[in-house]
Design a protein around this motif. Structure first.
Motif, PDB file in Angstrom:
ATOM      1  N   ASP A 296      -1.616  -8.183 -10.847  1.00 14.84           N
ATOM      2  CA  ASP A 296      -1.034  -6.929 -10.632  1.00 14.84           C
ATOM      3  C   ASP A 296       0.508  -7.022 -10.728  1.00 14.84           C
ATOM      4  O   ASP A 296       1.511  -6.170 -11.113  1.00 14.84           O
TER       5      ASP A 296
ATOM      6  N   THR B 216       2.192   1.972  -3.405  1.00 13.33           N
ATOM      7  CA  THR B 216       1.243   2.667  -4.108  1.00 13.33           C
ATOM      8  C   THR B 216       1.293   4.034  -4.180  1.00 13.33           C
ATOM      9  O   THR B 216       1.277   4.983  -5.078  1.00 13.33           O
TER      10      THR B 216
ATOM     11  N   GLN C  95       2.889  -4.875 -13.209  1.00 15.15           N
ATOM     12  CA  GLN C  95       3.956  -4.129 -12.507  1.00 15.15           C
ATOM     13  C   GLN C  95       5.278  -4.219 -13.156  1.00 15.15           C
ATOM     14  O   GLN C  95       6.179  -3.460 -13.298  1.00 15.15           O
TER      15      GLN C  95
ATOM     16  N   GLU D 236       1.967   6.975  -6.548  1.00 15.88           N
ATOM     17  CA  GLU D 236       1.073   7.918  -6.835  1.00 15.88           C
ATOM     18  C   GLU D 236       1.236   9.596  -6.278  1.00 15.88           C
ATOM     19  O   GLU D 236       0.429  10.266  -6.738  1.00 15.88           O
TER      20      GLU D 236
ATOM     21  N   LYS E 157       0.917  -1.184   0.006  1.00 20.52           N
ATOM     22  CA  LYS E 157      -0.064   0.000  -0.038  1.00 20.52           C
ATOM     23  C   LYS E 157       0.773   1.294   0.006  1.00 20.52           C
ATOM     24  O   LYS E 157       0.628   2.292  -0.510  1.00 20.52           O
TER      25      LYS E 157
ATOM     26  N   ALA F  27       6.968  -3.170  -6.308  1.00 19.34           N
ATOM     27  CA  ALA F  27       5.545  -3.172  -6.311  1.00 19.34           C
ATOM     28  C   ALA F  27       5.174  -4.513  -6.870  1.00 19.34           C
ATOM     29  O   ALA F  27       4.068  -5.234  -6.445  1.00 19.34           O
TER      30      ALA F  27
END
Length: 421
Positions: free
Chosen positions: A131, A99, A135, A103, A96, A119
């Protein structure tokens, strides 16, 4: 492979826990940086101090109270959360935080490909393979084409049900590793062997085993690889015999089961002297108990039959020479082979090939071994190269042994020479 990725990931995670946080806090101290507010800088510094002091819970509370208001602060807060998660060993929180870092729109130039790789690793670790695949592909498209990224992509594909694509990438990772002047870890071969075994792709099992044996030619590895291949369905007794013969030649006979299976196969094929020799060797090695009923009974039988088989050979040789095809010569050659009389076996195999009426792919497999065991290693390799069909993989294993004998003659050990792909 997963163990390797995990071990590498732990190292990476430790580095990741330090690098982004350090870079983010260092950036806030620049006097020309107007993007970090004074209150945020103070609060982030307190969280940093708590982490440095080992107060993870206190740092976590301070980090959760941060109120970032711009990209650099978002990045710094996320990097601190990453370090807290790393110290707590919480992969969900690490993922998390990654991410949020990505971002934040404040990732330092050139660092995003590596962060995408991380990631991918954490998504893989958590079992979120879609995912993870997205990635890692993103990271590689951005230029992060390291060996570790290739290994990770290989494992993601394997876990995603694409073993063929995954094994191709294992191969690529090995080439990258060699190009970097580093040894390929034995566990990479094991991973590939395991995947091929699970698929029931016995040609691939043999290929990866051969590669491992060239790089790591221990007795234990020989036994493991040959034992794995012996479980393949449809391996006929003659092929099984040649695998056990190779196991014995490499010093890899390690259990009562090895000696019992080998001697039973040899006896069933009519090679009684060989069966007796195997039982005697097993007892000498302490692997077969002299009071064990089954092998004691077998030994009693083959001791009677072996002299008769040997006594019949001269007549069989004459019969093979006069025969219209090579089947009789092949049978005689196999008996000589079982006795370890390899020059005589070579003569009969060559006679069988010249007369025809035999499977040349099978005969060349045995001829290659007989030549090599007679001391003609180049001739052995040439004949083994002509083995085919069901004998292809068995000939491949013997070819590794021949190469290792050649290396030993030149004074090199297999480990000192470059592994062959």
């Amino acid at each position: 492979m997963r163990a390797l990725v995990r071990r590498g990931g732990l190292v990476i995670a430790a580095a990741m826990a330090m690098v982004p946080a350090t870079q983010g806090i260092a950036a806030r101290d620049k006097p020309t940086d107007a993007l970090m507010t004074g209150s945020f800088r103070v609060a982030a510094g307190q969280a940093r101090a708590a982490l440095d002091a080992g107060d993870v819970n206190g740092a976590a509370a301070q980090v959760s109270a941060l109120l970032p208001s711009n990209p650099l602060e978002n990045y710094t807060a996320a990097a601190l959360r990453m370090e807290v998660a790393a110290k707590r060993g919480d992969p969900q929180a690490k993922r998390k935080a990654l991410t949020d870092i990505l971002e934040s729109k404040a990732v330092p130039a050139g660092q995003e490909p590596y962060l995408r790789y991380l990631a991918a690793y954490y998504s893989y670790y958590l079992g979120v393979f879609n995912d993870a695949l997205a990635q890692i592909n993103y990271a590689r498209q951005m230029g992060y084409n390291t060996t570790e990224s290739t290994v990770l992509l290989a494992d993601i594909l394997i876990k995603s049900g694409k073993p063929t694509e995954g094994l191709a990438l294992v191969d690529q990772a090995m080439e990258q590793q060699k190009a970097a002047g580093k040894p390929v870890p034995a566990t990479w071969y094991d991973r590939a062997i395991g995947v091929a075994y699970k698929q029931g792709s016995w040609g691939e099992v043999a290929k990866w085993c051969e590669r491992k044996l060239r790089a790591y030619p221990s007795e234990g590895n020989w036994r493991s690889c040959l034992a794995n291949y012996l479980t393949a369905p449809g391996v006929d007794p003659q092929l099984q015999l040649d695998l056990y013969r190779l196991q014995a030649a490499t010093g890899a006979m390690a259990s009562e089961r090895d000696y019992r299976s080998y001697s039973t196969l040899a006896s069933a094929a009519g090679y009684d002297a060989e069966a007796k020799a195997v039982i005697d060797a097993g007892r000498t090695a302490g692997k077969l108990d002299a009071t064990e009923v089954e092998t004691t009974k077998l030994l009693k039988t083959v001791k009677v039959k072996a002299p008769k088989t040997i006594a019949a050979l001269p007549a069989q040789v004459k019969k093979a020479k006069a025969a219209s095809n090579g089947m009789a010569a092949l049978e005689v050659g196999d008996v000589y082979f079982s006795l370890g009389q390899y020059p005589q076996a070579v003569e009969q195999y060559r006679l069988a090939l010249s007369k025809g009426g035999v499977d040349p792919t099978r005969v060349n497999g045995r001829l290659g071994v007989a030549l090599a065991r007679s001391g003609d290693l180049p001739g052995g390799k040439a004949a083994l190269a002509q083995a085919g069909g069901n004998w292809t993989n068995v000939a491949g294993f013997w070819n590794v042994w021949v190469d290792q004998q050649a290396q030993a003659k030149t004074g090199l050990t297999p480990a000192m020479s470059a592994p062959t792909s």
